[in-house]
Design a protein around this motif. Sequence first.
Motif, PDB file in Angstrom:
ATOM      1  N   VAL A  13       3.609 -16.698  38.105  1.00 18.57           N
ATOM      2  CA  VAL A  13       3.629 -15.230  38.198  1.00 18.57           C
ATOM      3  C   VAL A  13       2.461 -14.564  37.447  1.00 18.57           C
ATOM      4  CG1 VAL A  13       6.097 -15.069  38.658  1.00 18.57           C
ATOM      5  CG2 VAL A  13       5.280 -14.958  36.281  1.00 18.57           C
ATOM      6  N   TYR A  41       5.359  -2.025  44.305  1.00 17.32           N
ATOM      7  CA  TYR A  41       5.141  -3.382  44.817  1.00 17.32           C
ATOM      8  C   TYR A  41       5.044  -4.361  43.642  1.00 17.32           C
ATOM      9  CZ  TYR A  41       3.942  -2.274  49.733  1.00 17.32           C
ATOM     10  OH  TYR A  41       3.967  -1.897  51.055  1.00 17.32           O
ATOM     11  N   TRP A  42       5.462  -5.596  43.918  1.00 14.27           N
ATOM     12  CA  TRP A  42       5.308  -6.687  42.947  1.00 14.27           C
ATOM     13  C   TRP A  42       3.815  -6.947  42.726  1.00 14.27           C
ATOM     14  CZ3 TRP A  42       7.656  -9.717  39.499  1.00 14.27           C
ATOM     15  CH2 TRP A  42       7.236 -11.028  39.306  1.00 14.27           C
ATOM     16  N   ARG A  44       1.954  -9.564  42.714  1.00 14.84           N
ATOM     17  CA  ARG A  44       1.577 -10.754  41.926  1.00 14.84           C
ATOM     18  C   ARG A  44       1.924 -12.005  42.743  1.00 14.84           C
ATOM     19  NH1 ARG A  44       5.041  -9.176  36.709  1.00 14.84           N
ATOM     20  NH2 ARG A  44       4.396 -11.220  35.937  1.00 14.84           N
ATOM     21  N   VAL A  46       4.021 -15.039  44.108  1.00 13.28           N
ATOM     22  CA  VAL A  46       5.465 -15.107  44.361  1.00 13.28           C
ATOM     23  C   VAL A  46       5.932 -16.548  44.128  1.00 13.28           C
ATOM     24  CG1 VAL A  46       7.271 -14.712  46.060  1.00 13.28           C
ATOM     25  CG2 VAL A  46       5.256 -13.238  46.025  1.00 13.28           C
ATOM     26  N   THR A  71       8.361  -7.355  47.285  1.00 13.69           N
ATOM     27  CA  THR A  71       9.664  -7.550  46.635  1.00 13.69           C
ATOM     28  C   THR A  71       9.641  -8.586  45.516  1.00 13.69           C
ATOM     29  OG1 THR A  71      10.298  -9.265  48.234  1.00 13.69           O
ATOM     30  CG2 THR A  71      10.831  -6.975  48.800  1.00 13.69           C
ATOM     31  N   GLY A  72       8.624  -9.457  45.505  1.00 16.37           N
ATOM     32  CA  GLY A  72       8.537 -10.488  44.469  1.00 16.37           C
ATOM     33  C   GLY A  72       9.348 -11.730  44.778  1.00 16.37           C
TER      34      GLY A  72
END
Length: 226
Positions: A13, A41-42, A44, A46, A71-72
């Motif tokens: 992550v 938003y995430w 990064r 996943v 969403t991650g």
Amino acid sequence: MHDSLERIHDEVVVCRACPRLVEWRERVAREKVARFADQEYWGRPVPGWGDPAAAIVILGLAPAAHGGNRTGRIFTGDRSGDFLFASLHRTGFANQPTSVSAEDGLRLRGVYVAAVNRCAPPANKPTPEERDRCLPYLERELALLRDLRVLVALGAIAWDGALRALAALGHVVKPRPRFGHLAEASMGPFALLGCFHPSQQNTFTGKLTTGMLDAVFDRARELAAR
Ligand code: SF4
């Protein structure tokens, strides 16, 4: 220090090893699309996720720009994920048929979901160098999943990534098995099972139907029980 799924998660992550993908995932997260304009938003990498006692790994290509990258969680918040998790629910591997956010209560039984590349790539196309940089995360996960028996590759790129990861773990088969829907290959203690990717391109055109996807997971269960 012993390796662990938690350790891999924590490394993934924060990974910034691919400059092109870092720039893209963060740009998509800043610019968003109109339908998700009010969401954070995430943006990064996943990580893989699922049952640590999984006998089956489901492998995709990479997070979707407005799905997993938002969403991650891999295959979460997009049409491919809707199709995939509805099937996993019908076939008894998931506690619910939907996958909309990382906190939606979805639990997986006997399966772990991961991707060849952990960052969303432009045009869904990581370069070979980006693929090779990311594959060690998958190799480590495969080595840690003690009950693993079957890898389900969603699409030809995931099939290729699975073969590469298994080769890195010492499982090489020649000639190289060819991808196909319900294609099978034995790789050391593992079975590799091919499945058309549940992309809208495939599901809207009927190239991949719900029955075809369910048959893949039924077959994966049979292979895992052998
Ligand atoms: S694709 Fe993989 S190796 Fe590259 S930055 Fe993302 S997590 Fe790191």
